[in-house]
Design an enzyme around this catalytic site. Structure first.
Site, PDB file in Angstrom:
ATOM      1  N   CYS A  21      38.217  57.808  33.666  1.00 20.89           N
ATOM      2  CA  CYS A  21      39.147  56.810  33.160  1.00 20.89           C
ATOM      3  C   CYS A  21      39.139  55.563  34.064  1.00 20.89           C
ATOM      4  O   CYS A  21      38.566  55.590  35.143  1.00 20.89           O
ATOM      5  CB  CYS A  21      40.552  57.402  33.109  1.00 20.89           C
ATOM      6  SG  CYS A  21      41.131  57.945  34.725  1.00 20.89           S
ATOM      7  N   CYS A  39      39.996  56.160  37.660  1.00 18.77           N
ATOM      8  CA  CYS A  39      38.965  56.821  38.453  1.00 18.77           C
ATOM      9  C   CYS A  39      37.919  55.798  38.916  1.00 18.77           C
ATOM     10  O   CYS A  39      37.460  55.817  40.053  1.00 18.77           O
ATOM     11  CB  CYS A  39      38.287  57.917  37.641  1.00 18.77           C
ATOM     12  SG  CYS A  39      39.449  58.989  36.782  1.00 18.77           S
TER      13      CYS A  39
END
Lengths: 88, 316
Positions: free
Chosen positions: A10, A13
């Site tokens: 995501c 991250c």
């Protein structure tokens, strides 16, 4: 030093990965940065909220720590690596 | 105080005349934007600080002994304060199920988390006041409790992918925070959120201010006012396929309201956009079988429509 970023890919991250690489560059430390996207592998670290930062197999942070914090983790790890070398 | 600052800037520095259209629009824009950004910074800071006390692992431990109903309520409330992004849904879901938290209780958590959104809360607070912001939280929590309770009662454990039950989760990690850490975390989060949402918020308030100053009110009242019974399901049907963050949608909602759309309809639209997102359903497909996903979407849709009608009924 092996650094793992745990997360399913995501934006958060990616943010943590970019920040970690930035800190490594600023400190002039070479380390292997690995992205762990496999859910069972992430859970095996006891991590349920992503992203998480793992340095030499130790979970250091959940969420996105500040650059200062990441730098402190990396320095701490360098120090303990140096000590192990000295002992041998 | 903010109003006098806005007055000072509009009428003294910009030499606009009170009561004229450009004067009113600029004044409204300056007032709203200062208020919303101050509120955003304050509320996000407080919520994030609070969240450092509820990491996912602690929430899991708090919920693991809970039975249904009480468990659903605790999960819905913890869903608001536990930091959680939709990309963590899968590991978190597995972690909850694996530690014996009932499926329905897990769903209450999964629903309340995106449903009661802190950015949405701030904007509702800033643009519409306490009572509407409070009703937004309350209805989000009620939906989460009821939907989770129903899913629990339907005994759908078989509709979860089998591998979920076979995974072993290592004893979870609770991060240690000092007060300095909490502050640093909250502050960096405030900056992060503001950096991401400011264009939407500014554009939305700009549009709102323009309409406030120029457009005739009640323009949409005939189509989506309280008199139209189909307005709520229609708003939800339009909202579900749209995917946006709360920051993008609320300024639009405030414009809709200004043009005569009733509050329940606008709120239902907003909840449909933020709580029912295709990307999240795709992520959840990794752990849930299609039947349970469809049921999840169905229950949420019905609850959101109900809330819409309820608000239309209660708020005259």
């Amino acid at each position: 030093m092996v650094i793992k970023i745990l997360g399913t890919g995501c934006p958060n991250c990616q943010h943590l990965e970019a920040r970690t690489r930035e800190v490594l560059r600023e400190l002039g430390v070479t380390a292997e940065v690995i992205l762990v996207k496999d859910v069972p592998a992430i859970l095996a670290y006891g991590v349920m909220a992503t992203p998480a930062l793992v340095i030499n197999e130790k979970v250091r942070a959940i969420g996105i720590p500040s650059k200062g914090k990441i730098a402190a983790f990396v320095r701490g790890e360098l120090f303990s690596e140096a000590q192990t070398v000295n002992k041998n | 105080m903010l109003q006098s600052l806005a007055d000072l800037a509009t009428y003294r520095w910009l030499h606009l005349t009170p009561g004229t259209r450009p004067g009113e629009a600029v004044n409204f824009f300056l007032y709203d934007i200062t208020k919303v950004f101050l509120l955003l910074a304050t509320v996000i800071y407080v919520v994030t600080l609070l969240r450092t006390f509820f990491p996912v692992e602690r929430t899991r431990r708090l919920l693991s002994g809970k039975r249904e109903l009480w468990g659903n309520m605790a999960a819905a409330l913890l869903g608001i304060v536990t930091p959680f992004c939709s990309c963590s849904a899968v590991p978190m879901f597995i972690g909850f199920i694996e530690s014996g938290i009932p499926l329905g209780v897990t769903f209450s958590f999964l629903i309340s988390s995106p449903m009661v959104n802190e950015v949405a809360l701030v904007l509702l607070l800033g643009l519409f006041g306490w009572s509407i912001a409070g009703m937004y939280i309350l209805s989000g929590v009620i939906i989460a409790v009821l939907a989770g309770y129903v899913i629990g009662k339907l005994h759908l454990e078989k509709e979860v992918e089998e591998y979920v039950y076979n995974l072993k989760v290592r004893a979870g990690i609770v991060p240690e925070y000092s007060w300095a850490d909490r502050h640093a975390y909250a502050w960096s989060y405030v900056k992060d959120i503001l950096r991401r949402v400011w264009p939407y918020v500014t554009a939305g308030i700009g549009l709102g201010a323009f309409i406030h100053g120029y457009a005739p009110a009640e323009f949409l009242a005939g189509y989506a006012g309280r008199g139209n019974f189909l307005a709520v399901p229609l708003a939800v049907a339009i909202g579900v396929p749209l995917y946006s963050n709360a920051a993008g949608i609320i300024p639009v909602v405030s414009v809709l309201l200004e043009k005569g759309v009733s509050l329940g309809t606008a709120l239902a639209f907003m909840m449909a956009v933020t709580a029912l997102s295709l990307p999240e359903m795709i992520i959840l497909r990794k752990v849930l079988k299609p039947r349970l996903i469809m049921l999840f979407i169905g229950i949420l849709t019905v609850s959101i429509i109900t809330v819409g009608y309820l608000f239309n009924l209660l708020v005259a």
